[in-house]
Design an enzyme around this catalytic site. Structure first.
Site, short mmCIF file in Angstrom:
data_model
loop_
_atom_site.label_atom_id
_atom_site.label_comp_id
_atom_site.label_asym_id
_atom_site.label_seq_id
_atom_site.Cartn_x
_atom_site.Cartn_y
_atom_site.Cartn_z
N HIS A 1 -34.84 -15.64 -24.34
CA HIS A 1 -34.62 -14.29 -24.90
C HIS A 1 -35.95 -13.55 -24.88
O HIS A 1 -37.01 -14.15 -24.68
CB HIS A 1 -34.09 -14.40 -26.33
CG HIS A 1 -32.62 -14.73 -26.39
ND1 HIS A 1 -31.69 -13.90 -26.93
CD2 HIS A 1 -31.94 -15.80 -25.91
CE1 HIS A 1 -30.49 -14.43 -26.81
NE2 HIS A 1 -30.62 -15.60 -26.19
N HIS B 1 -38.77 -10.93 -29.44
CA HIS B 1 -37.89 -9.78 -29.17
C HIS B 1 -38.69 -8.48 -29.27
O HIS B 1 -39.53 -8.33 -30.15
CB HIS B 1 -36.76 -9.72 -30.21
CG HIS B 1 -35.62 -10.66 -29.91
ND1 HIS B 1 -35.05 -11.47 -30.85
CD2 HIS B 1 -34.94 -10.88 -28.75
CE1 HIS B 1 -34.06 -12.15 -30.29
NE2 HIS B 1 -33.98 -11.83 -29.02
N GLY B 2 -38.41 -7.56 -28.38
CA GLY B 2 -39.01 -6.23 -28.48
C GLY B 2 -40.35 -6.14 -27.78
O GLY B 2 -40.85 -7.12 -27.22
N ASP C 1 -23.95 -11.23 -26.70
CA ASP C 1 -25.33 -11.63 -27.01
C ASP C 1 -25.50 -11.72 -28.53
O ASP C 1 -25.02 -10.84 -29.26
CB ASP C 1 -26.26 -10.56 -26.42
CG ASP C 1 -27.72 -10.87 -26.59
OD1 ASP C 1 -28.08 -12.06 -26.54
OD2 ASP C 1 -28.51 -9.91 -26.76
N SER D 1 -38.37 -8.73 -21.99
CA SER D 1 -39.25 -7.56 -21.86
C SER D 1 -40.64 -7.91 -22.35
O SER D 1 -40.79 -8.42 -23.46
CB SER D 1 -38.71 -6.39 -22.70
OG SER D 1 -37.37 -6.13 -22.38
O1 G3H Z 1 -30.93 -10.80 -26.65
C1 G3H Z 1 -31.57 -9.89 -26.10
C2 G3H Z 1 -32.95 -10.05 -25.82
O2 G3H Z 1 -33.47 -11.26 -26.10
C3 G3H Z 1 -33.76 -8.93 -25.35
O3 G3H Z 1 -35.11 -9.03 -25.72
O4 G3H Z 1 -35.61 -6.62 -25.93
O5 G3H Z 1 -37.43 -8.30 -25.82
O6 G3H Z 1 -36.08 -7.80 -23.80
P1 G3H Z 1 -36.12 -7.87 -25.29
ZN ZN Z 2 -32.24 -12.09 -27.86
#
Ligand code: G3H
Ligand code: ZN
Length: 277
Positions: A205, A178-179, A82, A208
């Site tokens: 991506h 992200h996050g 990733d 979450s």
């Molecule tokens: O590449 C990993 C992700 O895009 C995870 O994103 O932590 O918001 O679920 P997230």
């Molecule tokens: Zn990501």
């Protein structure tokens, strides 16, 4: 099962109408938990690790843990790099037995992004391994890497990018973040437009925090893969946090690690089931 080749996994998901979650692992416990969660749900997906995380768990260690974790599994699971940040990481992961690769050069100007992806594609395709590339950039926090810039994918660049790079999956920036600190606002019309142009399946991506009804809508637009990191890390970390809050003298690392595996596996099973329901 053995770790499944990325092209085979994409084909399997396409043939069965599955959307593939890609769950970020960090260490041994997370790896076993994700394998367990997917198997409990009876659904396919990826175990993935970010380049950033390779300083804690190197590619050979993760590949070895993954194949052991999948010995008792009956569902197809691929092992994916990733946010691959360098050609060296790409090669190290392919050589270690990863079956799917992302090269993330989305922070670079368009032409340089293309060159980086082309180099990764040449290497990976020689070994029959698919490559995910990213066009546009996501806001938010990916473990300890923070990006403030919000740079949505420009649909006008999509066809040229995919054709020139030869990538097999395209990660898009359409308001996903992200996050868990920023609220995602997924631009479904933009995703639809991109899906009508892109010759390859799309990747979201920052899974979450995206409401499930949005994920289900997004699924209509050739979305094959969705990444989940923070949700699982939270399930892992909160296991230890709660125990520590309850008793500052707690030292039951074995018990708590096993409990964390249980909690992360339940979260992974819940997520893969909901997005495929
Ligand atoms: O590449 C990993 C992700 O895009 C995870 O994103 O932590 O918001 O679920 P997230
Ligand atoms: Zn990501």
């Amino acid at each position: 099962m053995k770790i499944v080749n990325g092209f085979d996994l994409m084909k399997y998901a396409g043939n069965h109408g599955y959307m593939l979650p890609a769950f970020n692992t960090t260490n041994m416990e997370m790896t076993y938990a994700i394998a367990k969660g997917l198997n409990m749900a009876g659904l396919p997906g990826y175990i993935q690790i970010s380049s950033n995380n390779l300083r804690l768990s190197n590619p050979d260690v993760i590949a070895c843990l993954t194949s052991d974790a999948l010995k008792n599994s009956d569902v197809p699971v691929g092992l994916h790099l990733d946010h691959g940040k360098s050609y060296e990481d790409v090669k190290a992961c392919v050589n270690a037995g990863f079956t799917s690769i992302m090269i993330d050069a989305s922070h670079l100007p368009f032409e340089e992004n293309i060159k980086e992806v082309q180099r990764a594609v040449r290497y990976c395709h020689f070994y029959g391994i698919p490559v995910e590339a990213e066009l546009g950039a996501l806001r938010g926090k990916e473990e300890d890497i923070v990006n403030e810039a919000d740079c949505k994918t420009d649909p006008d660049m999509v066809l040229d990018f995919v054709e020139q790079t030869g990538c097999d999956l395209l990660a898009v920036s359409v308001g996903n973040v992200h996050g868990l600190d920023i609220e995602p606002k997924v631009d479904l019309p933009l995703l639809k437009t991109i899906s009508e142009i892109s010759p390859v399946p799309l990747v979201m991506h920052g899974g979450s925090g995206i409401p499930f009804d949005v994920v289900k809508e997004a699924r209509k637009y050739n979305l094959l893969k969705i990444n989940y990191g923070s949700d699982l890390r939270k399930a892992f970390v909160s296991t230890f946090g709660k125990a520590y809050e309850a008793n500052h003298n707690t030292a039951s690392v074995i018990e708590l690690s096993m409990e964390a595996v249980e909690n992360v596996s339940k979260k992974a099973a819940e997520l893969v089931t909901i997005i495929n329901s």
